[in-house]
Design a protein around this motif. Structure first.
Motif, short mmCIF file in Angstrom:
data_model
loop_
_atom_site.label_atom_id
_atom_site.label_comp_id
_atom_site.label_asym_id
_atom_site.label_seq_id
_atom_site.Cartn_x
_atom_site.Cartn_y
_atom_site.Cartn_z
N TYR A 125 0.81 -1.23 0.00
CA TYR A 125 0.00 0.00 0.00
C TYR A 125 0.84 1.27 0.00
CZ TYR A 125 1.03 0.88 4.91
OH TYR A 125 1.68 1.15 6.07
N TYR A 126 2.02 1.24 0.60
CA TYR A 126 2.82 2.46 0.72
C TYR A 126 3.50 2.86 -0.59
CZ TYR A 126 6.24 -1.20 1.83
OH TYR A 126 7.00 -2.33 1.82
N TYR A 127 3.34 2.08 -1.65
CA TYR A 127 3.83 2.50 -2.96
C TYR A 127 2.91 3.55 -3.59
CZ TYR A 127 7.46 -1.10 -3.36
OH TYR A 127 8.57 -1.88 -3.20
N GLY A 128 1.69 3.61 -3.12
CA GLY A 128 0.74 4.60 -3.64
C GLY A 128 1.02 5.97 -3.03
N ASN A 129 1.42 6.94 -3.86
CA ASN A 129 1.80 8.25 -3.33
C ASN A 129 0.63 9.07 -2.79
OD1 ASN A 129 0.66 8.85 -5.80
ND2 ASN A 129 2.20 10.33 -6.37
N ASP A 130 -0.59 8.75 -3.17
CA ASP A 130 -1.74 9.54 -2.71
C ASP A 130 -1.98 9.41 -1.21
OD1 ASP A 130 -2.48 10.67 -5.26
OD2 ASP A 130 -3.07 8.63 -5.82
N LEU A 131 -1.62 8.26 -0.64
CA LEU A 131 -1.74 8.09 0.81
C LEU A 131 -0.77 9.03 1.54
CD1 LEU A 131 -2.91 6.64 3.25
CD2 LEU A 131 -1.21 4.84 2.91
N ALA A 132 0.44 9.16 1.02
CA ALA A 132 1.42 10.08 1.63
C ALA A 132 0.92 11.53 1.53
CB ALA A 132 2.77 9.93 0.94
N TYR A 133 0.33 11.90 0.42
CA TYR A 133 -0.24 13.25 0.29
C TYR A 133 -1.36 13.46 1.30
CZ TYR A 133 2.34 14.63 -3.86
OH TYR A 133 3.34 14.99 -4.71
N LEU A 134 -2.21 12.46 1.48
CA LEU A 134 -3.29 12.56 2.46
C LEU A 134 -2.72 12.84 3.85
CD1 LEU A 134 -6.18 12.20 3.57
CD2 LEU A 134 -5.77 9.73 3.53
N MET A 135 -1.70 12.09 4.24
CA MET A 135 -1.08 12.29 5.56
C MET A 135 -0.39 13.65 5.66
SD MET A 135 -1.84 9.74 7.39
CE MET A 135 -3.36 9.33 6.57
N ALA A 136 0.17 14.13 4.56
CA ALA A 136 0.84 15.44 4.56
C ALA A 136 -0.16 16.58 4.75
CB ALA A 136 1.63 15.63 3.26
N TRP A 137 -1.38 16.41 4.27
CA TRP A 137 -2.39 17.46 4.42
C TRP A 137 -2.91 17.58 5.85
CZ3 TRP A 137 -2.99 21.33 1.39
CH2 TRP A 137 -2.77 21.22 0.02
N LEU A 138 -2.90 16.50 6.60
CA LEU A 138 -3.53 16.49 7.93
C LEU A 138 -2.95 17.53 8.90
CD1 LEU A 138 -4.30 12.70 8.43
CD2 LEU A 138 -5.79 14.53 7.60
N PRO A 139 -1.62 17.73 9.00
CA PRO A 139 -1.14 18.78 9.90
C PRO A 139 -1.66 20.18 9.52
CG PRO A 139 0.67 17.35 9.25
CD PRO A 139 -0.52 16.96 8.43
N LEU A 140 -1.85 20.42 8.24
CA LEU A 140 -2.36 21.72 7.80
C LEU A 140 -3.86 21.84 8.06
CD1 LEU A 140 -0.30 22.09 4.51
CD2 LEU A 140 0.07 23.24 6.69
N VAL A 141 -4.58 20.72 8.04
CA VAL A 141 -5.99 20.74 8.42
C VAL A 141 -6.10 21.15 9.89
CG1 VAL A 141 -8.05 19.31 8.82
CG2 VAL A 141 -6.74 19.03 6.71
N LEU A 142 -5.21 20.61 10.71
CA LEU A 142 -5.24 20.89 12.15
C LEU A 142 -4.73 22.29 12.50
CD1 LEU A 142 -3.93 17.45 13.43
CD2 LEU A 142 -6.29 18.28 13.47
N ALA A 143 -3.64 22.70 11.86
CA ALA A 143 -2.97 23.95 12.25
C ALA A 143 -3.30 25.13 11.36
CB ALA A 143 -1.46 23.74 12.28
N GLY A 144 -3.75 24.89 10.16
CA GLY A 144 -3.98 26.00 9.24
C GLY A 144 -2.66 26.60 8.78
N ALA A 145 -2.67 27.88 8.50
CA ALA A 145 -1.48 28.61 8.05
C ALA A 145 -1.27 29.79 8.99
CB ALA A 145 -1.65 29.06 6.61
N PRO A 146 -0.64 29.55 10.15
CA PRO A 146 -0.54 30.61 11.15
C PRO A 146 0.48 31.71 10.83
CG PRO A 146 0.55 28.63 11.94
CD PRO A 146 -0.09 28.28 10.62
N TYR A 147 1.29 31.54 9.81
CA TYR A 147 2.30 32.54 9.46
C TYR A 147 2.29 32.78 7.96
CZ TYR A 147 3.77 31.41 14.11
OH TYR A 147 3.77 31.22 15.46
N PHE A 148 2.60 34.02 7.57
CA PHE A 148 2.67 34.40 6.16
C PHE A 148 1.39 33.99 5.42
CE2 PHE A 148 7.16 33.44 7.31
CZ PHE A 148 7.60 34.75 7.36
N SER A 149 0.25 34.41 5.95
CA SER A 149 -1.00 34.02 5.31
C SER A 149 -2.02 35.16 5.36
CB SER A 149 -1.59 32.79 6.01
OG SER A 149 -2.04 33.11 7.30
#
Length: 193
Positions: free
Chosen positions: A151-175
């Protein structure tokens, strides 16, 4: 906690001054953190924001400028891709929805990626943009990348996990979100003075 770290939270440095010539940065619980490590922690999500934003803007533009991709059928088309992954996807009903009008689905995907990428780059409605990016990545993982083994050969799962910190924190600087929030607070304080 070291003595110098405890002291940074009190006195002049605790109110935004500096300790030993280093600027103080607000830490967890209002305590002040000092130095390079604190600054790195403060801006830790910025490289992720830039990478995901540029990648999604590029992906959206790439789809919009590729006439073969936006076709209902043919080599390299969105329609052909969806027909190929339909039986191996985890959610074939979603692929069936896209197959009703593959060109419209391709345009929706391209404009969605473009909106998500621009939103996260400029920090406008950043949590919503990150949620959109996570949903796009989730849908791609469950359809296009689902048959990847392991399953970890599929890059879309890594993108999904990369988005989660930004879902939680937003863009608190330079935004733009921060600028809008500061402006609203300033206007709110002027209304009640």
């Amino acid at each position: 906690m070291r003595h110098a770290d405890r002291m940074a939270g009190s006195g002049a440095a605790g109110s935004g001054g500096s300790v030993h010539g280093m600027s103080a940065v607000s830490g967890i619980g209002g305590q002040q953190s000092v130095g390079v490590r604190a600054t790195a922690a403060r801006y830790a999500l910025l490289p992720l924001r830039i990478f995901l934003g540029v990648t999604f803007v590029y992906a959206g533009i790439d789809k919009l400028t590729d006439s073969a991709f936006l076709a209902d059928s043919g080599t390299g088309s969105i329609g052909e891709l969806m027909r190929q992954v339909r039986d191996s996807s985890a959610i074939p009903w979603l692929v069936d929805q896209g197959l009703k009008d593959p060109t419209a689905f391709g345009y929706a995907m391209a404009y969605g990626e473009l909106a998500v990428g621009l939103g996260i780059l400029v920090g406008l409605l950043s949590r919503l943009a990150a949620l959109g990016g996570a949903l796009i990545s989730l849908s791609l993982w469950l359809t296009v990348s689902w048959q990847s083994d392991p399953y970890y050969y599929g890059n879309d799962l890594a993108y999904l996990m990369a988005w989660l910190p930004l879902v939680l924190a937003g863009a608190p600087y330079f935004s733009l979100d921060v600028l809008i929030s500061k402006r609203r607070r300033r206007q709110g304080s002027q209304l009640f003075t």
